[in-house]
Design a protein around this motif. Structure first.
Motif, PDB file in Angstrom:
ATOM      1  N   ASP A 107     -13.946  -7.175  -7.657  1.00 27.59           N
ATOM      2  CA  ASP A 107     -14.581  -6.122  -6.856  1.00 27.59           C
ATOM      3  C   ASP A 107     -14.629  -6.533  -5.374  1.00 27.59           C
ATOM      4  O   ASP A 107     -15.708  -6.686  -4.787  1.00 27.59           O
ATOM      5  CB  ASP A 107     -16.001  -5.828  -7.380  1.00 27.59           C
ATOM      6  N   PRO A 108     -13.462  -6.701  -4.760  1.00 31.49           N
ATOM      7  CA  PRO A 108     -13.393  -7.270  -3.403  1.00 31.49           C
ATOM      8  C   PRO A 108     -13.722  -6.244  -2.313  1.00 31.49           C
ATOM      9  O   PRO A 108     -13.867  -5.059  -2.588  1.00 31.49           O
ATOM     10  CB  PRO A 108     -11.925  -7.680  -3.301  1.00 31.49           C
ATOM     11  N   ASP A 109     -13.771  -6.738  -1.070  1.00 31.86           N
ATOM     12  CA  ASP A 109     -13.962  -5.842   0.080  1.00 31.86           C
ATOM     13  C   ASP A 109     -12.663  -5.168   0.469  1.00 31.86           C
ATOM     14  O   ASP A 109     -12.663  -4.116   1.106  1.00 31.86           O
ATOM     15  CB  ASP A 109     -14.480  -6.653   1.283  1.00 31.86           C
ATOM     16  N   MET A 110     -11.531  -5.809   0.166  1.00 34.87           N
ATOM     17  CA  MET A 110     -10.230  -5.224   0.550  1.00 34.87           C
ATOM     18  C   MET A 110      -9.105  -5.857  -0.266  1.00 34.87           C
ATOM     19  O   MET A 110      -9.276  -6.922  -0.863  1.00 34.87           O
ATOM     20  CB  MET A 110      -9.950  -5.431   2.043  1.00 34.87           C
ATOM     21  N   ILE A 111      -7.959  -5.142  -0.250  1.00 32.11           N
ATOM     22  CA  ILE A 111      -6.743  -5.674  -0.853  1.00 32.11           C
ATOM     23  C   ILE A 111      -5.787  -5.990   0.290  1.00 32.11           C
ATOM     24  O   ILE A 111      -5.484  -5.111   1.107  1.00 32.11           O
ATOM     25  CB  ILE A 111      -6.105  -4.645  -1.812  1.00 32.11           C
ATOM     26  N   LEU A 112      -5.339  -7.235   0.367  1.00 24.80           N
ATOM     27  CA  LEU A 112      -4.428  -7.640   1.441  1.00 24.80           C
ATOM     28  C   LEU A 112      -2.987  -7.599   0.946  1.00 24.80           C
ATOM     29  O   LEU A 112      -2.699  -8.068  -0.162  1.00 24.80           O
ATOM     30  CB  LEU A 112      -4.767  -9.054   1.925  1.00 24.80           C
ATOM     31  N   VAL A 113      -2.090  -7.058   1.750  1.00 31.19           N
ATOM     32  CA  VAL A 113      -0.688  -6.895   1.342  1.00 31.19           C
ATOM     33  C   VAL A 113       0.259  -7.280   2.476  1.00 31.19           C
ATOM     34  O   VAL A 113      -0.162  -7.396   3.634  1.00 31.19           O
ATOM     35  CB  VAL A 113      -0.390  -5.428   0.919  1.00 31.19           C
ATOM     36  N   ASN A 114       1.532  -7.432   2.110  1.00 29.76           N
ATOM     37  CA  ASN A 114       2.553  -7.642   3.146  1.00 29.76           C
ATOM     38  C   ASN A 114       3.767  -6.731   2.931  1.00 29.76           C
ATOM     39  O   ASN A 114       4.753  -6.864   3.639  1.00 29.76           O
ATOM     40  CB  ASN A 114       3.002  -9.113   3.213  1.00 29.76           C
ATOM     41  N   CYS A 115       3.692  -5.830   1.967  1.00 32.03           N
ATOM     42  CA  CYS A 115       4.871  -5.050   1.591  1.00 32.03           C
ATOM     43  C   CYS A 115       4.655  -3.558   1.820  1.00 32.03           C
ATOM     44  O   CYS A 115       3.612  -3.010   1.452  1.00 32.03           O
ATOM     45  CB  CYS A 115       5.167  -5.301   0.109  1.00 32.03           C
ATOM     46  N   THR A 116       5.670  -2.923   2.396  1.00 32.50           N
ATOM     47  CA  THR A 116       5.609  -1.498   2.696  1.00 32.50           C
ATOM     48  C   THR A 116       5.324  -0.678   1.435  1.00 32.50           C
ATOM     49  O   THR A 116       4.409   0.150   1.405  1.00 32.50           O
ATOM     50  CB  THR A 116       6.963  -1.026   3.268  1.00 32.50           C
ATOM     51  N   GLY A 117       6.122  -0.893   0.405  1.00 36.68           N
ATOM     52  CA  GLY A 117       6.005  -0.102  -0.816  1.00 36.68           C
ATOM     53  C   GLY A 117       4.676  -0.341  -1.513  1.00 36.68           C
ATOM     54  O   GLY A 117       4.012   0.597  -1.963  1.00 36.68           O
TER      55      GLY A 117
END
Lengths: 363, 245
Positions: free
Chosen positions: A290-300
């Motif tokens: 149940d995090p504060d955010m999801i971190l990503v590096n991918c466009t799709g």
């Protein structure tokens, strides 16, 4: 369970593997360069070495960045390229936003089968040549492009027939085959610059970032398509590494490896698959962290996570996790306006609760 | 991969079994890198998102190629290959370093070439047209709430305000604030892209699914050919001169 980034740095595999694989692509490229078969676009300016599989050092250029853009980001999540420009402006890094570049066309290729390898490799080589003739290091915003260019480099180095076909096409355009010494994704650069980003960050912003809990998700084409050129070994570390340097508490979840469900063609024509895959990922994220955010590096993946949370109400789920790219986090840390300069207002899963928690004004 | 190495597994089958599709697939040089025998361990299936929701199995893809099983291959060619998400989880996890994802990619290319992809590519026209006429694959205009109703109410708001929002975001960044393409690639650049598709034989292949698109591209190229070809000739001369130096 929270973790330190050094804990997830998996053991580097020094094994030789099977003999029909190039394990040291750099050595193969050097050999071909000496034979006059290819040219290499050598790195320009300072770089930082990071270890990939087999103990090989990948050299990440720290300046003179040709910005090979992502069509999906520019169209759909434009805050990401804007943040990529922003952190460079703040750190005094020279970059080139070229309008003589094309898409890599790999999204099209993987989704539809339209095109062929000569076309795909020629498009790659034309874009590489643009950076070479302008005197910049080729750097990539999109994970699909990154995986594709790693693969095209691998195939061009390993197959003379393909190489000759591509050379013929390029000659008709007045261009030549120049393969970049390093295929670099922008998140690898942000990771290599993490200490500099931290040192230049706004202390108030760091105060807001400190202690935020996040999970990370990496695009499959970032580390599964050609998996021996990934910083950290078998599991990528660049997004979590940058975020934890800035004070984010990274959290582990069991479905970290699973594909987001983008599927190239599925996101367009079979979204029931995309939504179902997302439900599995999001359920694990909610139940375990149940995090504060999801971190990503991918466009799709960024698109899929951001756009597919609302519809989960249809199966009785209520997800509300802001989706933030590594460079948007870096830009926020460096003082960017969350909407005018980091473009977080283009995301459909509301980011306002996160910004409130971070103490960042957005109106 | 080395140019001289051989793959005994694929060579053995190549000479003994398989029908038309099998032989076509084997012509793709990537297959030699994608099949190294199969333990039937199912690790690929356990990690495959498509196998979780569809009648699709990366293990079966490897097995049918190893066996030269034309009947199953045909079943995949005619539909199942389009279920793969191209995530390469199978390749990453396989203890034998097989890549069902790469085999599927070779099969998709053949399906298009042999006219088996029309149904799978229905709804794909706009992307193909954008690639061939604008030099990139996506445009803000394509992301309309009508096309993506499942993306929620905020898409409607974003769609109506996208012009002013982009103007604010990209102030001082020429070429970025466009809505009919991802960025404003120059005409010469688009022409180079079209030449690549033509010279590589890829444009001809597009004609098997979207024949009208080939006409559009060829007309577009003819309209600007004189000016653009002159530029290419200049570039060739410059490259030759730099080689002599």
């Amino acid at each position: 369970m929270s973790y330190e980034i050094n804990d997830v740095k998996t053991e580097i595999n020094h094994g030789k593997g099977m003999n029909y694989h190039v394990h040291d692509i750099r050595a193969e490229m050097k050999k071909l360069e000496e034979e006059g078969e290819i040219k290499i676009a050598h790195l320009i300016g300072p770089y930082r070495e990071e270890e990939v599989m087999y103990g090989i050092k990948k050299r990440v250029p720290l300046d003179m960045h040709y910005q090979h853009k992502s069509c999906g980001q520019c169209a759909n999540l434009p805050g990401v390229p804007r943040s990529n420009f922003y952190y460079r402006d703040k750190l005094g890094i020279k970059y080139y936003n070229d309008m003589q570049q094309t898409s890599c066309t790999a999204w099209n290729y993987h989704a539809s089968g339209l095109g062929n390898l000569v076309q795909l490799a020629s498009v790659a080589a034309r874009n590489w040549h643009r950076a070479y003739e302008e005197g910049y290091n080729f750097t990539i915003h999109c994970v699909t492009s990154f995986g594709n260019y790693l693969e095209m480099r691998h195939l061009l180095v390993g197959n003379k027939e393909l190489r000759d076909s591509v050379k013929k096409v390029l000659a008709k355009l007045g261009r030549e085959l120049v393969i970049p010494e390093e295929i670099i994704h922008d998140s690898e650069i942000a990771y290599a610059l993490r200490d500099k980003i931290l040192a230049s960050a706004d202390p108030k912003r760091l105060e807001g970032i400190k202690g935020l809990r996040a999970v990370e998700h990496y695009g499959c084409h970032f580390f599964k398509q050609v998996s021996d050129d990934i910083i950290g070994g078998k599991r990528p570390i660049v997004v979590g590494g940058l975020a934890s340097t800035l004070g984010v508490q990274m959290e582990e979840y069991s479905k970290w490896f699973m594909c987001c469900g983008f599927g190239f063609r599925h996101i367009l024509v079979n979204r029931e698959f995309t939504r179902s895959a997302q439900n599995i990922k999001l359920k694990a994220i909610k139940q375990e962290v149940d995090p504060d955010m999801i971190l990503v590096n991918c466009t799709g993946c960024g698109t899929t996570f951001d756009k597919t949370q609302w519809i989960q109400k249809a199966v009785g789920e209520d997800y509300h996790y802001p989706v933030v790219f590594y460079s948007q986090l870096a830009a926020l840390a460096l003082g960017a306006h969350p909407f005018k300069e980091a473009g977080l207002n283009f995301h459909v899963t509301p980011v306002e609760p996160l910004l409130d928690k971070m103490g960042i004004a957005y109106n | 991969m080395s140019e001289e190495t051989k793959n005994p597994i694929t060579e053995k089958i190549e000479n003994t079994k398989g029908g038309h599709f099998y032989k076509e697939i084997m012509k793709d040089f990537r297959i030699k890198e994608s099949l190294h025998g199969c333990l039937n361990c199912g690790t690929c299936v356990a990690n495959c998102p498509a196998a979780a929701f569809y009648d699709y199995s990366p293990r079966e893809v490897c097995q049918m190629m190893i066996e030269g099983d034309e009947e199953t291959i045909e079943e995949y060619m005619k539909g199942k290959i389009w279920n793969c998400a191209q995530c390469y989880s199978c390749k990453y996890r396989c203890p034998k370093e097989n890549s069902a994802a790469d085999i599927v990619m070779a099969m998709r290319e053949i399906a298009v070439r042999e006219g088996l992809a029309a149904e799978a590519l229905a709804g794909y026209t706009r992307i193909a047209k954008l690639v061939l006429t604008r030099g990139n694959q996506l445009a803000p205009d394509m992301l309309s709430p009508d096309a993506f109703p499942d993306w929620g109410p905020r898409m409607i708001e974003l769609s109506s305000k996208k012009m002013e929002m982009r103007e604010e975001l990209f102030e001082g960044f020429p070429g970025m604030n466009v809505v009919d393409r991802a960025w404003a690639a120059e005409d010469y650049t688009i022409y180079e892209m079209q030449k690549i598709w033509e010279e590589s034989g890829a444009l001809e292949k597009v004609g098997t699914v979207f024949p009208f698109l080939v006409d559009i591209v060829q007309e577009d190229m003819e309209d600007k050919a004189e000016e653009m070809d002159a530029k290419i000739e200049e570039k060739k001369a410059k490259l030759e001169a730099s080689k002599k130096k």
